[in-house]
Design a protein around this motif. Structure first.
Motif, PDB file in Angstrom:
ATOM      1  N   GLY A   6      22.328  13.720 -11.955  1.00 20.18           N
ATOM      2  CA  GLY A   6      22.753  13.975 -10.582  1.00 20.18           C
ATOM      3  C   GLY A   6      23.772  15.098 -10.521  1.00 20.18           C
ATOM      4  O   GLY A   6      23.872  15.934 -11.429  1.00 20.18           O
ATOM      5  N   GLU A   7      24.555  15.127  -9.437  1.00 18.70           N
ATOM      6  CA  GLU A   7      25.561  16.166  -9.251  1.00 18.70           C
ATOM      7  C   GLU A   7      26.953  15.629  -9.582  1.00 18.70           C
ATOM      8  O   GLU A   7      27.269  14.478  -9.292  1.00 18.70           O
ATOM      9  N   ILE A   8      27.771  16.485 -10.202  1.00 15.49           N
ATOM     10  CA  ILE A   8      29.160  16.151 -10.505  1.00 15.49           C
ATOM     11  C   ILE A   8      30.045  17.132  -9.733  1.00 15.49           C
ATOM     12  O   ILE A   8      29.876  18.349  -9.859  1.00 15.49           O
ATOM     13  N   LEU A  27      27.968  20.769  -0.701  1.00 19.37           N
ATOM     14  CA  LEU A  27      27.485  19.514  -1.292  1.00 19.37           C
ATOM     15  C   LEU A  27      27.089  18.527  -0.188  1.00 19.37           C
ATOM     16  O   LEU A  27      27.893  18.184   0.676  1.00 19.37           O
ATOM     17  N   ASP A  28      25.870  18.059  -0.243  1.00 21.97           N
ATOM     18  CA  ASP A  28      25.363  17.110   0.751  1.00 21.97           C
ATOM     19  C   ASP A  28      25.366  15.714   0.124  1.00 21.97           C
ATOM     20  O   ASP A  28      24.590  15.423  -0.786  1.00 21.97           O
ATOM     21  N   TYR A  29      26.240  14.846   0.627  1.00 24.68           N
ATOM     22  CA  TYR A  29      26.307  13.486   0.083  1.00 24.68           C
ATOM     23  C   TYR A  29      25.824  12.448   1.092  1.00 24.68           C
ATOM     24  O   TYR A  29      25.934  11.246   0.861  1.00 24.68           O
ATOM     25  N   PHE A  78      28.483   8.215 -19.675  1.00 23.68           N
ATOM     26  CA  PHE A  78      27.615   8.599 -18.574  1.00 23.68           C
ATOM     27  C   PHE A  78      26.171   8.378 -19.023  1.00 23.68           C
ATOM     28  O   PHE A  78      25.842   8.545 -20.197  1.00 23.68           O
ATOM     29  N   THR A  79      25.316   8.025 -18.089  1.00 26.49           N
ATOM     30  CA  THR A  79      23.888   7.878 -18.369  1.00 26.49           C
ATOM     31  C   THR A  79      23.139   8.859 -17.466  1.00 26.49           C
ATOM     32  O   THR A  79      23.733   9.461 -16.558  1.00 26.49           O
ATOM     33  N   PRO A  80      21.852   9.051 -17.650  1.00 31.41           N
ATOM     34  CA  PRO A  80      21.102   9.962 -16.777  1.00 31.41           C
ATOM     35  C   PRO A  80      21.167   9.577 -15.299  1.00 31.41           C
ATOM     36  O   PRO A  80      21.055  10.441 -14.421  1.00 31.41           O
ATOM     37  N   THR A  81      21.406   8.293 -15.021  1.00 31.45           N
ATOM     38  CA  THR A  81      21.384   7.844 -13.623  1.00 31.45           C
ATOM     39  C   THR A  81      22.712   7.284 -13.136  1.00 31.45           C
ATOM     40  O   THR A  81      22.777   6.755 -12.034  1.00 31.45           O
ATOM     41  N   VAL A 126      32.113  11.855  -8.654  1.00 30.35           N
ATOM     42  CA  VAL A 126      33.295  12.660  -8.330  1.00 30.35           C
ATOM     43  C   VAL A 126      34.434  12.244  -9.258  1.00 30.35           C
ATOM     44  O   VAL A 126      35.036  11.182  -9.063  1.00 30.35           O
ATOM     45  N   PRO A 127      34.743  13.039 -10.282  1.00 29.12           N
ATOM     46  CA  PRO A 127      35.858  12.688 -11.171  1.00 29.12           C
ATOM     47  C   PRO A 127      37.202  13.097 -10.567  1.00 29.12           C
ATOM     48  O   PRO A 127      37.690  14.208 -10.776  1.00 29.12           O
ATOM     49  N   ALA A 128      37.802  12.194  -9.805  1.00 27.85           N
ATOM     50  CA  ALA A 128      39.131  12.435  -9.232  1.00 27.85           C
ATOM     51  C   ALA A 128      40.164  12.001 -10.268  1.00 27.85           C
ATOM     52  O   ALA A 128      40.927  11.055 -10.069  1.00 27.85           O
ATOM     53  N   THR A 129      40.159  12.715 -11.387  1.00 24.64           N
ATOM     54  CA  THR A 129      40.866  12.276 -12.589  1.00 24.64           C
ATOM     55  C   THR A 129      42.207  12.979 -12.818  1.00 24.64           C
ATOM     56  O   THR A 129      42.792  12.835 -13.883  1.00 24.64           O
TER      57      THR A 129
END
Length: 497
Positions: A161-163, A173-175, A321-324, A340-343
């Protein structure tokens, strides 16, 4: 002076830099100055961050400038409103005419013989330009703009997917209708959850450990009432004083009676969420209140979103992380279309610019901060560094006042150099007494503070206000002197005239 020579150079055209320019124009008029801004727009953080829901996590009556009332209505303003507030302040006062856009400062070198800073900036074409200044004011914040912090996640590249990192948010980005996982529990994550849940099919806030979250009204009732009865500046001042007092009281209570404050915060969370939520697991941090910053939820928006079922919260560690989606340490798998890594942030001083004296590089970690606004043994240089336990701008406004006092004192006494001298018997302490990850990752590279004033920062507005606004400039540590070369002789003649 030559075209690229100024009395003061301000680095950064964000909230701090525009504020510094205003103070300079009004408190130390007649001095030439310029602002070097690496980007092509005014606003700093508030122009850079464009992720959904971006807003202040401090109330605007203390986060706004002391000299310009906030009249935007909401106490916790959105990013575009804050950006416009900063831009309007610049344009209304002619500050925008002093900005050199697209100039990223890469080095500042103090030259003793001329008592000048040589400032090297790289423009948009990659060409170096050299500026000279009597005084440099670093207003570039404390974190790296090019990228945020991203831990090494196993299988990161496997995700199909998208990161989207919040600091580099793509507005395209369309969420809508997508499954979203937001990694993190800080202010950014707490902001993103309710904003993205409005159109996403579902949002999961995945946190390694909980953070204190407190609901606050988005409208300050007192401020609104006062604005209807009093002139704008007076109404703003009353709201500002009230909110400063509340923040100091809250912080002091948290430090002295942490268990009492903790119980109160968790009781409020339970009231917001009702029955069926595991508050102990998801909202009870392992640290005491104000060991890290509180997260604020205007009108309890994040709690309302969780209660509605549009979002949920998961407290666990990431296995990979996995493919899905993401597999957790517990074995559970979270499916996602967008992660979304808000890290967090990466901290850095002076926007990453190299600081040197007579060509010898100075390591920030070897330095001590003086009154939280200058660096020991470094002449004619100040930095805007706000509070960790209150609004950033409160301390920056005070710093600007002190800088202008110093500049006026130097003009009056015919001196060219102001430098805080570090005593031999000082005991080093970390600059920030904060357990947040972004602070702990950077603490070894930041300047230190000392064990006593004026080398220790007490994170107390009233205490700082009295010391910075009314305290002696020549306090036994700050020294003022003439330049050893022709500049000092010229200053002496000008003073005599």
């Amino acid at each position: 002076m030559s075209e690229n020579e100024f009395d003061v150079l301000i680095v950064g055209a964000g909230l701090s830099g525009i504020g510094a320019a205003y103070h300079l124009q009004t408190r130390s008029p007649g001095r030439s100055y310029a602002i070097l801004e690496s980007r092509d727009a005014i606003g700093g953080t508030w122009d850079l961050f464009r992720y959904p829901g971006i807003r202040s996590d401090s109330d605007m009556y203390t986060f706004g400038y002391a000299f310009r009332p906030w009249t935007g209505g909401k106490a916790f303003a959105d990013g575009p409103s804050i950006r416009q507030y900063v831009r309007d302040t610049a344009s209304e006062n002619g500050i925008d005419q002093h900005i050199h856009f697209g100039h990223r400062v890469v080095a500042v070198d103090w030259q003793s013989t001329s008592a000048r800073w040589q400032v090297t900036a790289v423009d948009g074409a990659g060409k170096e330009q050299v500026f000279r200044a009597r005084f440099v004011f670093l207003c570039s914040g404390y974190y790296r703009y090019e990228k945020g912090y991203l831990p090494e996640f196993a299988g990161y590249d496997d995700f199909k997917g998208e990161i989207a990192h919040p600091q580099l948010w793509d507005g395209a980005l369309d969420y809508a209708g997508k499954r979203v996982i937001i990694i993190g529990s800080g202010a950014t994550a707490v902001t993103l959850v309710p904003a993205m849940a409005e159109t996403a099919s579902h949002v999961t806030m995945l946190q390694r450990s909980p953070t204190y979250i407190a609901s606050r009204p988005s409208i300050d009732g007192l401020a609104v009432s006062m604005s209807k009865m009093l002139p704008a500046k007076l109404a703003y001042l009353i709201a500002r004083i009230k909110n400063i007092g509340v923040s100091i009281l809250t912080y002091q209570l948290s430090r002295r009676w942490p268990d009492f404050v903790k119980k109160g915060v968790l009781k409020a969370v339970k009231a917001e969420l009702g029955e069926g939520f595991d508050v102990e697991k998801h909202f009870t941090p392992s640290y005491n209140p104000w060991d890290q910053r509180f997260c604020l939820a205007p009108d309890g928006d994040v709690f309302k979103t969780l209660k509605s079922g549009k979002a949920d919260i998961v407290t666990d560690h990431i296995e990979r992380f996995t493919p899905t989606g993401i597999q957790l340490k517990s074995g559970e798998i979270l499916e996602a279309d967008i992660i979304v890594p808000a890290t967090g942030l990466e901290m850095q001083l002076a926007g990453g610019a190299r600081i040197s004296r007579d060509g010898v590089v100075v390591e920030p970690a070897d330095l001590y901060t003086y009154r939280g606004m200058m660096l020991g043994d470094v002449p004619n240089l100040a930095l805007a560094f706000g509070y960790t336990n209150a609004s950033w701008t409160l301390k920056v406004d005070l710093t600007c006042e002190r800088v202008c006092r110093m500049l006026n004192h130097m003009e009056k006494t015919g001196t060219d150099i102001a430098v805080p001298q570090v005593p031999d018997d000082i005991t080093p302490e970390p600059l920030l007494d904060f357990s947040s990850g972004y602070v702990q990752r950077a603490i070894a590279h930041l300047p230190k503070q000392g064990d006593r004033a004026p080398w220790k920062t007490y994170q107390n507005y009233v205490q700082d206000m009295l010391a910075i606004r009314f305290g002696k400039l020549e306090d036994g540590y700050m020294t003022f002197s003439k330049a050893p070369g022709p500049v000092g002789q010229l200053a002496a003649r000008e003073a005599a005239e």
